[in-house]
Design a protein around this motif. Sequence first.
Motif, PDB file in Angstrom:
ATOM      1  N   SER A 125       0.842  -1.200   0.000  1.00 40.51           N
ATOM      2  CA  SER A 125       0.000   0.000   0.000  1.00 40.51           C
ATOM      3  C   SER A 125       0.875   1.247   0.000  1.00 40.51           C
ATOM      4  O   SER A 125       2.046   1.213   0.373  1.00 40.51           O
ATOM      5  N   TRP A 126       0.262   2.346  -0.415  1.00 44.75           N
ATOM      6  CA  TRP A 126       0.962   3.620  -0.406  1.00 44.75           C
ATOM      7  C   TRP A 126       1.159   4.095   1.026  1.00 44.75           C
ATOM      8  O   TRP A 126       0.256   3.996   1.856  1.00 44.75           O
ATOM      9  N   PHE A 127       2.318   4.630   1.305  1.00 44.47           N
ATOM     10  CA  PHE A 127       2.591   5.321   2.554  1.00 44.47           C
ATOM     11  C   PHE A 127       2.186   6.776   2.343  1.00 44.47           C
ATOM     12  O   PHE A 127       1.936   7.209   1.221  1.00 44.47           O
ATOM     13  N   PHE A 173       6.000   6.441  -0.577  1.00 43.53           N
ATOM     14  CA  PHE A 173       6.630   5.133  -0.687  1.00 43.53           C
ATOM     15  C   PHE A 173       5.543   4.080  -0.819  1.00 43.53           C
ATOM     16  O   PHE A 173       4.404   4.312  -0.440  1.00 43.53           O
ATOM     17  N   VAL A 174       5.930   2.913  -1.310  1.00 39.49           N
ATOM     18  CA  VAL A 174       5.053   1.750  -1.266  1.00 39.49           C
ATOM     19  C   VAL A 174       5.614   0.830  -0.180  1.00 39.49           C
ATOM     20  O   VAL A 174       6.796   0.508  -0.193  1.00 39.49           O
ATOM     21  N   VAL A 175       4.766   0.444   0.760  1.00 33.96           N
ATOM     22  CA  VAL A 175       5.171  -0.430   1.859  1.00 33.96           C
ATOM     23  C   VAL A 175       4.484  -1.776   1.662  1.00 33.96           C
ATOM     24  O   VAL A 175       3.264  -1.841   1.531  1.00 33.96           O
ATOM     25  N   CYS A 176       5.277  -2.850   1.621  1.00 33.30           N
ATOM     26  CA  CYS A 176       4.747  -4.202   1.438  1.00 33.30           C
ATOM     27  C   CYS A 176       4.959  -5.003   2.718  1.00 33.30           C
ATOM     28  O   CYS A 176       6.076  -5.105   3.218  1.00 33.30           O
ATOM     29  N   ASP A 177       3.881  -5.577   3.214  1.00 34.14           N
ATOM     30  CA  ASP A 177       3.880  -6.394   4.421  1.00 34.14           C
ATOM     31  C   ASP A 177       3.635  -7.833   3.969  1.00 34.14           C
ATOM     32  O   ASP A 177       2.553  -8.168   3.491  1.00 34.14           O
ATOM     33  N   VAL A 195      10.069  -1.633   1.657  1.00 36.55           N
ATOM     34  CA  VAL A 195       9.718  -0.263   1.312  1.00 36.55           C
ATOM     35  C   VAL A 195      10.356   0.049  -0.035  1.00 36.55           C
ATOM     36  O   VAL A 195      11.572  -0.104  -0.200  1.00 36.55           O
ATOM     37  N   LEU A 196       9.522   0.440  -0.986  1.00 35.14           N
ATOM     38  CA  LEU A 196      10.015   0.840  -2.296  1.00 35.14           C
ATOM     39  C   LEU A 196       9.739   2.320  -2.479  1.00 35.14           C
ATOM     40  O   LEU A 196       8.638   2.792  -2.156  1.00 35.14           O
ATOM     41  N   GLY A 197      10.712   3.032  -2.992  1.00 32.55           N
ATOM     42  CA  GLY A 197      10.542   4.467  -3.150  1.00 32.55           C
ATOM     43  C   GLY A 197      11.452   5.043  -4.209  1.00 32.55           C
ATOM     44  O   GLY A 197      12.018   4.324  -5.033  1.00 32.55           O
ATOM     45  N   TRP A 198      11.600   6.347  -4.169  1.00 30.91           N
ATOM     46  CA  TRP A 198      12.401   7.088  -5.139  1.00 30.91           C
ATOM     47  C   TRP A 198      13.353   8.004  -4.395  1.00 30.91           C
ATOM     48  O   TRP A 198      12.950   8.692  -3.450  1.00 30.91           O
ATOM     49  N   SER A 199      14.601   8.006  -4.801  1.00 34.18           N
ATOM     50  CA  SER A 199      15.583   8.927  -4.261  1.00 34.18           C
ATOM     51  C   SER A 199      15.924   9.943  -5.332  1.00 34.18           C
ATOM     52  O   SER A 199      16.614   9.609  -6.310  1.00 34.18           O
ATOM     53  N   ALA A 200      15.427  11.153  -5.174  1.00 35.40           N
ATOM     54  CA  ALA A 200      15.748  12.215  -6.134  1.00 35.40           C
ATOM     55  C   ALA A 200      17.245  12.530  -6.091  1.00 35.40           C
ATOM     56  O   ALA A 200      17.850  12.812  -7.125  1.00 35.40           O
TER      57      ALA A 200
END
Length: 161
Positions: free
Chosen positions: A50-52, A57-61, A75-80
């Motif tokens: 789900s979205w944080f 971020f997207v957090v997967c449990d 936790v999947l995300g983006w680092s600018a």
Amino acid sequence: MRMIIAGLLTLFATPALAGVHPPEVEKQLAFIVGDWTIKGLEANYRDHCSWFDANSFVVCDTTDQRKANHHSIAVLGWSAADNRYTYQQYDDSGRGRTEPCYANDRKGLTCLGQATTKDGLVQTRSYIWPTETGLGIRQEKSVNAGPWTDVGEVAYIRRGK
């Protein structure tokens, strides 16, 4: 004096992104959001992503009860700052890993990992992409800079209600 300090703090403070990304970044992560399982393992496997806050971020449990009760958070995300996607995972054994990820030609992500094990340096490439029925996930590895070999592939499907 307080006004000067407050002014300096405002001047040097970096604006908080608060999870706000360019639309293309959010789109690149959006396909992962869902309540997933693996066909035939519905009773034993769940990966709820789900979205944080503010789609930052997207957090997967993940709960995997195939062999023993295994629980992890990713936790999947983006680092600018690094101009790349990121993957961080922690599990109930106390292990964790952080991997850089990049957009791939399947409209998904490819994450690159490495760890030193009893066998030496193990490098991994993990691919995730959207499919018509859910997600495809495949991993390959190389040991001590040897040839890349397939570890396996699974197809995620949406969990029933």
